[in-house]
Scaffold this motif. Structure first.
Motif, PDB file in Angstrom:
ATOM      1  N   LEU A   6       0.378  -0.776   0.223  1.00  0.00           N
ATOM      2  CA  LEU A   6      -0.071  -0.007   0.101  1.00  0.00           C
ATOM      3  C   LEU A   6       0.702   1.271  -0.287  1.00  0.00           C
ATOM      4  O   LEU A   6       1.792   1.119   0.790  1.00  0.00           O
ATOM      5  CB  LEU A   6      -0.734   0.292   1.276  1.00  0.00           C
ATOM      6  N   VAL A   7       0.996   1.473  -1.475  1.00  0.00           N
ATOM      7  CA  VAL A   7       1.950   3.024  -1.508  1.00  0.00           C
ATOM      8  C   VAL A   7       0.990   4.442  -1.156  1.00  0.00           C
ATOM      9  O   VAL A   7       0.001   4.352  -2.073  1.00  0.00           O
ATOM     10  CB  VAL A   7       2.353   3.316  -2.680  1.00  0.00           C
ATOM     11  N   ARG A   8       1.492   5.330  -0.235  1.00  0.00           N
ATOM     12  CA  ARG A   8       0.532   6.282  -0.152  1.00  0.00           C
ATOM     13  C   ARG A   8       1.528   7.589  -0.236  1.00  0.00           C
ATOM     14  O   ARG A   8       2.603   7.197  -0.094  1.00  0.00           O
ATOM     15  CB  ARG A   8      -0.059   6.098   1.217  1.00  0.00           C
ATOM     16  N   GLY A   9       0.701   8.647  -0.420  1.00  0.00           N
ATOM     17  CA  GLY A   9       1.572  10.114  -0.145  1.00  0.00           C
ATOM     18  C   GLY A   9       0.710  10.887  -1.196  1.00  0.00           C
ATOM     19  O   GLY A   9       0.178  10.798  -2.131  1.00  0.00           O
ATOM     20  N   VAL A  10       1.011  12.084  -1.141  1.00  0.00           N
ATOM     21  CA  VAL A  10       0.714  12.849  -1.698  1.00  0.00           C
ATOM     22  C   VAL A  10       0.612  12.818  -3.062  1.00  0.00           C
ATOM     23  O   VAL A  10       1.230  12.365  -3.659  1.00  0.00           O
ATOM     24  CB  VAL A  10       0.985  15.018  -1.347  1.00  0.00           C
ATOM     25  N   PRO A  11      -0.217  13.631  -4.204  1.00  0.00           N
ATOM     26  CA  PRO A  11       0.117  13.742  -5.890  1.00  0.00           C
ATOM     27  C   PRO A  11       1.115  14.679  -5.986  1.00  0.00           C
ATOM     28  O   PRO A  11       1.534  15.478  -5.541  1.00  0.00           O
ATOM     29  CB  PRO A  11      -1.067  14.668  -6.611  1.00  0.00           C
ATOM     30  N   THR A  81      -3.474   7.830  -2.332  1.00  0.00           N
ATOM     31  CA  THR A  81      -2.850   8.807  -1.772  1.00  0.00           C
ATOM     32  C   THR A  81      -3.231   8.650  -0.099  1.00  0.00           C
ATOM     33  O   THR A  81      -1.820   8.430   0.856  1.00  0.00           O
ATOM     34  CB  THR A  81      -3.564   9.899  -1.954  1.00  0.00           C
ATOM     35  N   PHE A  82      -3.850   7.482  -0.238  1.00  0.00           N
ATOM     36  CA  PHE A  82      -4.461   7.448   1.798  1.00  0.00           C
ATOM     37  C   PHE A  82      -4.143   8.309   2.542  1.00  0.00           C
ATOM     38  O   PHE A  82      -3.900   8.246   3.520  1.00  0.00           O
ATOM     39  CB  PHE A  82      -3.544   5.872   2.046  1.00  0.00           C
ATOM     40  N   VAL A 102       0.785  -7.813   4.308  1.00  0.00           N
ATOM     41  CA  VAL A 102       0.661  -6.312   4.212  1.00  0.00           C
ATOM     42  C   VAL A 102       1.910  -4.930   4.490  1.00  0.00           C
ATOM     43  O   VAL A 102       2.843  -5.734   5.401  1.00  0.00           O
ATOM     44  CB  VAL A 102      -0.779  -5.304   4.207  1.00  0.00           C
ATOM     45  N   THR A 103       2.980  -4.082   3.576  1.00  0.00           N
ATOM     46  CA  THR A 103       3.609  -3.507   3.722  1.00  0.00           C
ATOM     47  C   THR A 103       3.054  -2.451   3.555  1.00  0.00           C
ATOM     48  O   THR A 103       2.904  -1.950   1.930  1.00  0.00           O
ATOM     49  CB  THR A 103       5.276  -3.579   3.262  1.00  0.00           C
ATOM     50  N   THR A 104       3.023  -1.115   4.129  1.00  0.00           N
ATOM     51  CA  THR A 104       3.036   0.264   3.571  1.00  0.00           C
ATOM     52  C   THR A 104       3.874   1.190   3.278  1.00  0.00           C
ATOM     53  O   THR A 104       4.910   0.834   4.128  1.00  0.00           O
ATOM     54  CB  THR A 104       2.031   1.054   4.443  1.00  0.00           C
ATOM     55  N   LEU A 105       4.260   1.698   2.593  1.00  0.00           N
ATOM     56  CA  LEU A 105       4.740   2.483   1.981  1.00  0.00           C
ATOM     57  C   LEU A 105       4.464   4.336   2.554  1.00  0.00           C
ATOM     58  O   LEU A 105       3.996   4.438   1.451  1.00  0.00           O
ATOM     59  CB  LEU A 105       6.078   2.020   0.775  1.00  0.00           C
ATOM     60  N   ILE A 106       5.400   4.319   2.716  1.00  0.00           N
ATOM     61  CA  ILE A 106       4.969   6.313   2.300  1.00  0.00           C
ATOM     62  C   ILE A 106       6.369   7.021   1.335  1.00  0.00           C
ATOM     63  O   ILE A 106       6.948   7.458   1.620  1.00  0.00           O
ATOM     64  CB  ILE A 106       5.256   7.244   4.138  1.00  0.00           C
ATOM     65  N   VAL A 107       5.310   7.604   0.154  1.00  0.00           N
ATOM     66  CA  VAL A 107       6.791   8.392  -0.713  1.00  0.00           C
ATOM     67  C   VAL A 107       6.136  10.042   0.082  1.00  0.00           C
ATOM     68  O   VAL A 107       5.317  10.417   0.472  1.00  0.00           O
ATOM     69  CB  VAL A 107       5.624   8.236  -2.159  1.00  0.00           C
ATOM     70  N   GLU A 108       7.581  10.152   0.002  1.00  0.00           N
ATOM     71  CA  GLU A 108       7.571  11.814   0.688  1.00  0.00           C
ATOM     72  C   GLU A 108       8.315  12.507  -0.468  1.00  0.00           C
ATOM     73  O   GLU A 108       9.023  13.895  -0.478  1.00  0.00           O
ATOM     74  CB  GLU A 108       8.139  12.540   1.865  1.00  0.00           C
ATOM     75  N   ASN A 109       8.385  12.363  -1.609  1.00  0.00           N
ATOM     76  CA  ASN A 109       8.905  12.738  -2.508  1.00  0.00           C
ATOM     77  C   ASN A 109      10.658  13.158  -2.449  1.00  0.00           C
ATOM     78  O   ASN A 109      11.132  14.058  -2.087  1.00  0.00           O
ATOM     79  CB  ASN A 109       8.657  14.252  -3.731  1.00  0.00           C
TER      80      ASN A 109
END
Length: 109
Positions: A6-11, A81-82, A102-109
Motif C-alpha cells: 500500500l503506497v501512500r503519499g500526496v499527488p 493517496t491514502f 501487507v507492507t505500507t510505504l509512504i512516499v514523500e518525494n
C-alpha cells in the motif's frame, strides 16, 4: 508469501515511480480516470466509483492467485493517496482473507 504493498503519499510525490520498481501488479484509483488512449479525465463525481473499482481490481487479482495455485502468485501494489488510515482498511481485510502480507510505504518525494 504474497505481499500487498500500500503506497501512500500526496499527488506528485512519486508513488507511481516507486511502484514501477516493484515486481508487482500495480493499480490505483487514478487508473479508473485514464482512458485507453492515456488521457486523464478526472471528475469529482467519479471519485467513489474509482476507489470501488480499484478495490475490485485488487480483490480480482487476489482471487486469481488463490484459484490458480500452479501459477506463481504476483505481489500487488496499490498506489493511492491514502490520506486517511481508514482508506486502507478494505485492503487490510482483503489481505487477511487471501493470505497476503501487507507492507505500507509512504512516499514523500
Amino acid at each position: 508469501m504474497k505481499t500487498l504493498f500500500l503506497v501512500r503519499g500526496v499527488p506528485g510525490a512519486g508513488k507511481s515511480t516507486l511502484v514501477k520498481s516493484l515486481d508487482a501488479y500495480a493499480v490505483s484509483a487514478d487508473d479508473y480516470h485514464t482512458d485507453e488512449y492515456g488521457n486523464y479525465n478526472w471528475k469529482p463525481e467519479n471519485v467513489k466509483k474509482a476507489h470501488e473499482w480499484c478495490q475490485d481490481k485488487v480483490r480480482e487479482m487476489m482471487k486469481k492467485s488463490v484459484e490458480c495455485e500452479h501459477i506463481i502468485a504476483r505481489d500487488i501494489a496499490v498506489h493511492n493517496t491514502f490520506t486517511q488510515d481508514w482508506e486502507m482498511e478494505p485492503y487490510f481485510k482483503m489481505a487477511e482473507e487471501y493470505d497476503y502480507r501487507v507492507t505500507t510505504l509512504i512516499v514523500e518525494n
